[in-house]
Design a protein around this motif. Structure first.
Motif, PDB file in Angstrom:
ATOM      1  N   HIS A 170      16.642 -14.389   6.324  1.00  0.00           N
ATOM      2  CA  HIS A 170      18.204 -13.528   6.272  1.00  0.00           C
ATOM      3  C   HIS A 170      17.625 -11.693   5.936  1.00  0.00           C
ATOM      4  N   LEU A 171      16.733 -11.711   4.946  1.00  0.00           N
ATOM      5  CA  LEU A 171      16.766 -10.385   4.116  1.00  0.00           C
ATOM      6  C   LEU A 171      16.604  -9.384   5.249  1.00  0.00           C
ATOM      7  N   GLU A 172      16.979  -7.777   4.803  1.00  0.00           N
ATOM      8  CA  GLU A 172      17.050  -6.936   5.891  1.00  0.00           C
ATOM      9  C   GLU A 172      16.489  -5.306   4.995  1.00  0.00           C
ATOM     10  N   THR A 173      16.047  -5.619   3.965  1.00  0.00           N
ATOM     11  CA  THR A 173      15.295  -4.593   3.110  1.00  0.00           C
ATOM     12  C   THR A 173      14.318  -5.675   2.336  1.00  0.00           C
ATOM     13  N   MET A 174      13.093  -4.965   1.995  1.00  0.00           N
ATOM     14  CA  MET A 174      12.548  -6.028   0.954  1.00  0.00           C
ATOM     15  C   MET A 174      11.707  -4.836   0.015  1.00  0.00           C
ATOM     16  N   SER A 175      11.321  -5.432  -1.199  1.00  0.00           N
ATOM     17  CA  SER A 175      10.103  -4.902  -1.962  1.00  0.00           C
ATOM     18  C   SER A 175       9.584  -5.798  -2.757  1.00  0.00           C
ATOM     19  N   CYS A 214      10.902  -2.205   4.455  1.00  0.00           N
ATOM     20  CA  CYS A 214      10.092  -2.931   3.873  1.00  0.00           C
ATOM     21  C   CYS A 214       9.113  -2.225   2.651  1.00  0.00           C
ATOM     22  N   HIS A 215       9.198  -2.301   1.628  1.00  0.00           N
ATOM     23  CA  HIS A 215       7.961  -1.425   0.694  1.00  0.00           C
ATOM     24  C   HIS A 215       7.069  -2.653  -0.396  1.00  0.00           C
ATOM     25  N   LEU A 216       5.741  -2.387  -0.207  1.00  0.00           N
ATOM     26  CA  LEU A 216       4.427  -3.077  -0.644  1.00  0.00           C
ATOM     27  C   LEU A 216       3.603  -1.944  -1.461  1.00  0.00           C
ATOM     28  N   THR A 217       3.287  -2.802  -2.513  1.00  0.00           N
ATOM     29  CA  THR A 217       2.244  -2.208  -3.277  1.00  0.00           C
ATOM     30  C   THR A 217       1.609  -3.500  -3.490  1.00  0.00           C
ATOM     31  N   HIS A 229       7.043   1.383   3.429  1.00  0.00           N
ATOM     32  CA  HIS A 229       6.102   2.133   2.377  1.00  0.00           C
ATOM     33  C   HIS A 229       5.195   0.928   1.991  1.00  0.00           C
ATOM     34  N   ILE A 230       4.010   1.806   1.585  1.00  0.00           N
ATOM     35  CA  ILE A 230       2.605   1.052   1.490  1.00  0.00           C
ATOM     36  C   ILE A 230       1.978   2.034   0.316  1.00  0.00           C
ATOM     37  N   SER A 231       1.445   1.315  -0.780  1.00  0.00           N
ATOM     38  CA  SER A 231       0.864   1.540  -1.543  1.00  0.00           C
ATOM     39  C   SER A 231      -0.483   0.757  -1.839  1.00  0.00           C
ATOM     40  N   SER A 232      -1.974   0.797  -2.209  1.00  0.00           N
ATOM     41  CA  SER A 232      -2.559   0.522  -2.245  1.00  0.00           C
ATOM     42  C   SER A 232      -3.990   1.305  -3.019  1.00  0.00           C
ATOM     43  N   HIS A 233      -4.712   0.368  -3.680  1.00  0.00           N
ATOM     44  CA  HIS A 233      -6.241   1.164  -4.770  1.00  0.00           C
ATOM     45  C   HIS A 233      -7.414   0.844  -3.524  1.00  0.00           C
ATOM     46  N   ASP A 234      -7.031  -0.102  -2.332  1.00  0.00           N
ATOM     47  CA  ASP A 234      -8.171  -0.384  -1.530  1.00  0.00           C
ATOM     48  C   ASP A 234      -9.085   0.173  -1.061  1.00  0.00           C
ATOM     49  N   SER A 235     -10.015   0.673  -0.561  1.00  0.00           N
ATOM     50  CA  SER A 235     -10.863   1.889   0.165  1.00  0.00           C
ATOM     51  C   SER A 235     -10.863   1.234   1.463  1.00  0.00           C
ATOM     52  N   LEU A 236     -10.846   0.392   2.597  1.00  0.00           N
ATOM     53  CA  LEU A 236     -10.179   0.037   3.345  1.00  0.00           C
ATOM     54  C   LEU A 236      -8.788  -0.114   3.480  1.00  0.00           C
TER      55      LEU A 236
END
Length: 633
Positions: free
Chosen positions: A416-421, A449-452, A476-483
């Motif tokens: 039922h969630l509308e926003t998620m981090s 959605c915000h995913l780190t 919103h996505i953040s990562s240290h992965d080069s791919l």
């Protein structure tokens, strides 16, 4: 008739100068002519606020400045201010404290040090102050002062007012013994020490007129404050904030100990016998200064006695204002403090909807069942066990540093969630499964959605066919992965109605992207958290081809100078890619963040900035809504 500024009389000039800041005095009037210089030199009692290293005005008027407030950690020379009377160090460092000496500041009357970053020097300074080294000092605020080694203070007859923090209550009788002419004494005790009753000094007829004692409200320690009363028989004003076992015994002793008392203020929590009857009229009749004492019954058989009117008047506020106040308070603390005070407050608490709950631990969840169904936003920190089904109307969920159990709760009960981090998760495989659910429409109401710490899956897993998530609008996505940028393709394919994308990456490679042009993406923010910028723009060309209807674009990168200066002066700021593929773009902002810019002097750095700005403008000379914003550290 007055036709020019110089036609004004000296008296008018002096009156004007009273309203002019010392900075404006130095730069606006000083050295205009001999007459104005003489008038300015006649000014006394100048005040100066120092926000950086010694300034022009501090040098010019050093002998006329009697008050200084320092609000910087920069090194400041105090030697020139020989007539200084008042000094406030809002952030005292080693350089500042070493200069507070009687030979440098012989006329100091007021000294305040709200924050000190050198405990040892502060301790040494306190020793000098309480040993009468500063013979002109009358008022001081030293914050943390501990007991001296070997009780080494000598008498100090100059001090009249002291305000300080101390971890040890035994410093109170020591200061009273040391400061023989003290009339005001305010102290906040920061630790729980027993008063050494058998070593109390023999003080007779001390002139202290006002005493303030503050105990932290999160401390429940019972201090033996009554044993100090005989050391200050001439008190006229008393303010106590503490815990006690018997309020009535305490105030009866106060009335007997201080015959000259005219003002009594308190915030005293009593651990009372639940069968004891409180007679507020009897309390008020003990002494004339007790007339405004009121009480509030608290939980766990405790009672708050206070003269602080702002607390007592809370119930006089209208419901609308109380509800507005409650919205700014942590819901658990709100219930812990106000629930069951009276029926009116209970009804107001029950009327609150769309509550915001932050869970740090399970120790304080005693009231959660009373409001769980009304929690709209839930924030869970660290590896705290929680039951999402308990908060069945949550629409916005934030998880920090979560592990398998916390994420599994969302996978099972979060449809039922509308926003998620999901911020900095600590379980790779569970997180990967969670991402697959997000982009396969397992959360059908999810809009944002915000995913780190996102990592691209292996080649085989990357071929998984995600079904579409048509309601996801912001990502919103953040990562240290080069791919990870390669994962942007299936993400864009899986989110056909995505409107806003924030992508923060550590580095890029040249893996080709296979993505259809996205028709609904309008806003994009791209951050590259690495000094290494791609050698060519091929990857951006492929990337921006997938979002042809973009209207707002923000790009952020970091650079070092002078090492990367030549590259920046030749950089085209992606102008060819943007003008060729983003024809609907209305706003473009490029944030350039300089690191180690202190290697260059300021004038040279300003020239470099102008050159870079010129390069940017030349590449986008026909686009007035395109901006380059530069920052540095």
């Amino acid at each position: 008739m007055i036709t020019s500024l110089e036609d004004l009389s000296n008296e008018v000039f002096l009156e004007i100068f009273d309203y002019v800041k010392i900075h404006d005095l130095a730069y606006g009037f000083w050295n205009l002519n001999k007459r104005l210089n003489q008038l300015i030199r006649s000014l006394k009692n100048l005040s100066l606020i120092i926000k950086k290293e010694n300034t022009y005005e501090s040098i010019v008027f050093s002998q006329q400045i009697i008050r200084i407030v320092i609000v910087t950690l920069a090194n400041i020379e105090l030697n020139p201010f020989s007539n200084l009377r008042s000094l406030t160090l809002n952030m005292a460092n080693e350089n500042h404290l070493k200069q507070i000496r009687s030979d440098i500041l012989p006329n100091l009357v007021y000294l305040s040090i709200p924050i000190s970053f050198d405990f040892q020097l502060t301790k040494q300074l306190a020793s000098e102050i309480f040993s009468n080294c500063f013979t002109s000092l009358r008022y001081t605020d030293l914050r943390i002062v501990n007991m001296p080694d070997f009780l080494s203070w000598s008498q100090c007859s100059s001090l009249r007012s002291i305000h300080l923090f101390s971890p040890n209550i035994n410093i109170i009788p020591l200061i009273l013994q040391t400061c023989t002419q003290l009339t005001y004494f305010g102290i906040r005790i920061t630790n729980e020490h027993r008063l050494k009753i058998f070593s109390l000094p023999n003080i007779s007829n001390h002139p202290l007129k006002e005493f303030i004692f503050i105990q932290p409200r999160n401390s429940t320690f019972i201090f033996d404050i009554e044993s100090i009363f005989p050391l200050m028989p001439n008190l006229k004003r008393l303010d106590l904030q503490l815990y006690t076992t018997s309020f009535i015994d305490l105030i009866e002793l106060i009335s007997k100990s201080f015959r000259n008392l005219v003002c009594f203020n308190c915030y005293i929590m009593e651990y009372r016998n639940k069968d004891e009857i409180i007679d507020i009229y009897k309390i008020r009749n003990i002494h004339s200064s007790y007339f405004n004492i009121k009480y509030i019954l608290r939980e766990h058989d405790s009672c708050l006695y206070t003269t602080h009117q702002n607390l007592i008047r809370l119930e006089n506020l209208p419901n609308e204002l109380l509800i507005d106040i409650f919205k700014y308070l942590d819901i658990r603390r709100l219930y812990r403090s106000f629930y069951n005070l009276n029926d009116r407050i209970n009804n107001l608490l029950e009327s609150l909807n769309q509550l915001y709950l932050v869970i740090w631990s399970l120790k304080d969840d005693h009231y959660d069942d009373l409001f769980a169904s009304r929690v709209h936003t839930l924030v869970v920190h660290f590896n705290v066990s929680y039951n999402l089904s308990r908060y069945n109307n949550v629409r916005h969920l934030v998880l920090f540093h979560s592990k398998h159990d916390q994420i599994s709760q969302v996978m099972i009960n979060g449809s039922h969630l509308e926003t998620m981090s999901l911020i900095s998760p600590r379980c790779f495989y569970t997180t990967f499964g969670f991402h697959e659910m997000i982009f396969s429409n397992k959360f059908p109401y999810l809009k944002s959605c915000h995913l780190t710490n996102v990592y691209s899956p292996s080649f085989q897993l990357r071929q998984l066919s995600w079904s579409q998530s048509p309601f996801l609008r912001s990502l919103h996505i953040s990562s240290h992965d080069s791919l990870i940028h390669a994962t942007a393709a299936p993400i864009l394919n899986a989110c056909p109605n995505l409107h806003s994308l924030h992508l923060s990456l550590f580095q890029l490679d040249h893996t080709p992207l296979d993505v259809k042009p996205h028709e609904n993406l309008k806003k994009m923010k791209f951050i590259l958290n690495n000094l290494i910028w791609p050698l060519d723009n091929t990857i951006f060309e492929t990337f921006f081809c997938s979002m042809p209807y973009l209207e707002r674009l923000i790009i952020q990168r970091s650079a070092t100078i002078p090492e990367m200066l030549s590259d920046l002066l030749q950089f085209d700021w992606l102008s060819k890619v943007i003008t060729q593929h983003l024809s609907y773009l209305k706003q473009f902002i490029f944030y350039l963040h300089f690191i180690n810019s202190n290697k260059m002097d300021q004038s040279e750095f300003n020239k470099v900035i102008c050159q870079i700005q010129t390069n940017f403008v030349n590449n986008f000379h026909n686009y007035r809504h395109y901006r380059l914003k530069i920052s540095k550290i």
